[in-house]
Design an enzyme around this catalytic site. Structure first.
Site, PDB file in Angstrom:
ATOM      1  N   GLU A   1     -15.865 -26.670 -16.147  1.00 14.62           N
ATOM      2  CA  GLU A   1     -16.958 -27.640 -16.097  1.00 14.62           C
ATOM      3  C   GLU A   1     -16.630 -28.972 -16.762  1.00 14.62           C
ATOM      4  OE1 GLU A   1     -20.350 -25.611 -17.803  1.00 14.62           O
ATOM      5  OE2 GLU A   1     -20.513 -24.211 -16.145  1.00 14.62           O
TER       6      GLU A   1
ATOM      7  N   GLU B   1     -19.168 -18.382 -12.551  1.00 15.53           N
ATOM      8  CA  GLU B   1     -20.293 -18.151 -13.467  1.00 15.53           C
ATOM      9  C   GLU B   1     -21.589 -18.178 -12.673  1.00 15.53           C
ATOM     10  OE1 GLU B   1     -20.774 -20.685 -16.950  1.00 15.53           O
ATOM     11  OE2 GLU B   1     -18.600 -20.656 -17.291  1.00 15.53           O
TER      12      GLU B   1
HETATM   13  O1  IFM Z   1     -22.736 -20.786 -21.714  1.00 15.27           O
HETATM   14  C1  IFM Z   1     -22.442 -21.729 -20.732  1.00 15.27           C
HETATM   15  C2  IFM Z   1     -20.957 -21.717 -20.430  1.00 15.27           C
HETATM   16  O2  IFM Z   1     -20.181 -21.953 -21.556  1.00 15.27           O
HETATM   17  C3  IFM Z   1     -20.635 -22.780 -19.416  1.00 15.27           C
HETATM   18  N1  IFM Z   1     -21.481 -22.692 -18.269  1.00 15.27           N
HETATM   19  C4  IFM Z   1     -22.893 -22.579 -18.477  1.00 15.27           C
HETATM   20  C5  IFM Z   1     -23.191 -21.457 -19.461  1.00 15.27           C
HETATM   21  C6  IFM Z   1     -24.702 -21.342 -19.683  1.00 15.27           C
HETATM   22  O3  IFM Z   1     -25.228 -22.528 -20.167  1.00 15.27           O
END
Ligand code: IFM
Length: 451
Positions: free
Chosen positions: A168, A354
């Site tokens: 990200e 994710e």
């Molecule tokens: O916890 C975070 C992660 O580190 C990166 N993506 C989003 C998740 C939830 O906010």
């Protein structure tokens, strides 16, 4: 979802994800150097309740039990990140053998349990010494990242199924340097765009070294992407959604896939645009083997007449469900996003790296009845399944997160885990969502072996 309806490929990866600073703890052990998140957490008012990742889930000491837990869940893949300050405490220079050996053992421990390692090299814990030299604003960081990527991929090599350079970059750049909500806490749009450029350049510059060291592994990047949708049919709101798409999505997708920054966003940012050198965009667009997609919600927006680009106003839907993060539960957005990537960008294998939700969990008699999270998980798996049925090449799904952990500026207040963590005792308890996921994976695997 009935397993009959599911069209997940036989070799689909069923995983869970975490990141180093969010779970490891042991920040002063085995010669780990300080990271920007240690500094940021220690700064008054930056993190909820003054919390930090100093202990977190104590995974650095409990990793074997955590791997056993994953095996019990039946996942066949695990996405983790390596901590740069554990491996190169000063960011550059000498390698800390103890730090590197931790990940060496972790990878062997996964393989020994039949779980495929998926490694992210940078999930926000930058060595503080590099930040002291300007962090992602200093172009020298690109060479430092390539050296670090070289060290990790030389050691872990082809034992790792897939390497992502960055997690990200929008968050590292925008939240870290644009709004100051994340470490290192700088709030300046021009700086955030320069940081974003160096992040992308570091990604593209490291790929050839990573491929040389791990030729059989797959190499790519992980982006957080949000379908940007207009709150009405008005031309103004449609234009606002298009601007937001430039801000969140195309600012990263276009350079990676097309070798250029999006023209509308470049014009919108005016004087704040980053400085580039000849060849940068070509480096950034170096071929990848996969795209990692992190999806949590969509962005529904209306036009805002004044203010900084992208001039949008977030709109909420009265009857919709929202998670504890205030994010709308909108599984259709994941199907929309995957179809859009397939249509508008060079078609690469995709991993959902994710996807998950924070809800207020209650631990009672060793059980957590997290039906809202279970439903979120099920409906988003359905959304992935739908995209696959429509031709998108999705190879795996990683639930965020294996267990509750340090949720950055929110400290420990937001729980995303399939597994509940009692931070007092470090006891892990399977939530109902974990039990459901485990059963779902089993049914998928049984389906895959049936004639
Ligand atoms: O916890 C975070 C992660 O580190 C990166 N993506 C989003 C998740 C939830 O906010």
């Amino acid at each position: 979802m009935s397993s009959k309806k599911a069209s997940f490929p036989q070799d689909f990866l069923w995983g869970v994800a975490t990141s180093s600073y969010q779970i490891e703890g042991a920040v002063n052990e085995d010669e780990r150097g300080p990271s920007i998140w240690d500094t940021f957490s220690a700064t008054l008012g930056k993190v909820h309740n003054g919390e930090s990742g100093a202990i977190a889930c104590d995974h650095y000491h409990r990793w074997e039990a955590d791997l056993d837990l994953m095996q019990k869940l039946g996942v066949n893949a695990y996405r983790f990140s390596t901590a740069w300050p554990r491996i190169m405490p000063n960011g550059t220079g000498p390698v800390n053998k103890k730090g590197l050996d931790f990940y060496d053992r972790l990878v062997d421990g996964l393989l020994g349990r039949g779980i495929k390692p998926f490694c992210t090299l940078y999930h926000w814990d930058l060595p503080q010494t590099l930040e002291d030299k300007g962090g992602w604003l200093n172009r020298d960081i690109v060479a430092a990242f390539v050296d670090y990527a070289d060290v990790v991929t030389t050691k872990l090599g082809d034992r790792v199924l897939a390497y992502a350079t960055l997690n990200e970059p929008w968050c590292s750049a925008h939240l870290g340097y644009g709004t100051g909500h994340h470490a290192p806490g700088i709030a300046d749009t021009a700086k955030s765009l320069q940081a974003a450029h160096h992040l992308l350049l570091a990604h593209g510059s490291a790929l050839s070294v990573m491929r040389r060291n791990a030729p059989k592994a797959r190499h790519g990047i992980v982006l957080n992407l949000y379908p940007a949708q207009p709150a009405s049919d008005s031309a103004q709101d449609i234009a606002a959604a298009r601007r937001l798409d430039g801000f969140f999505n195309r600012w990263y997708l276009d350079p990676l896939f097309k070798g250029s920054y999006p023209e509308d966003a470049w014009a919108g940012y005016g004087e704040s645009v980053p400085s580039l050198q000849d060849g940068d965009l070509q480096t950034i667009a170096a071929p990848m083997d996969f795209l990692g997609v992190n999806y949590y919600t969509r962005s529904l927006v209306a036009d805002k007449e004044s203010g900084d680009w992208p001039r949008v106003r977030a709109v909420t839907v009265p009857d919709a469900e929202y998670t504890e993060m205030g994010w709308e539960v909108y599984p259709q957005g994941l199907t929309d996003l995957l179809l859009r990537l397939h249509k508008d960008f060079r078609s690469l294998p995709i991993f959902i790296t994710e996807n998950g939700s924070a809800f207020a969990d209650v631990l009672e008699n060793d059980r957590v009845h997290d039906s809202a999270r279970l439903h979120y998980l099920e409906s988003h798996l359905e959304a992935v399944n739908e995209a696959i049925a429509q031709g998108v090449d999705v190879r795996g799904y990683f639930a965020w997160s294996l267990m509750d952990n340090f949720e950055w500026g929110h400290g420990y207040a937001k729980r995303f885990g399939l597994v509940y963590v009692d931070y007092e005792t470090q006891k892990r308890v399977l939530k109902d969502s974990a039990r459901w996921y485990s059963d779902f994976i089993l049914r998928q695997q049984e389906r895959a072996v049936l004639p």
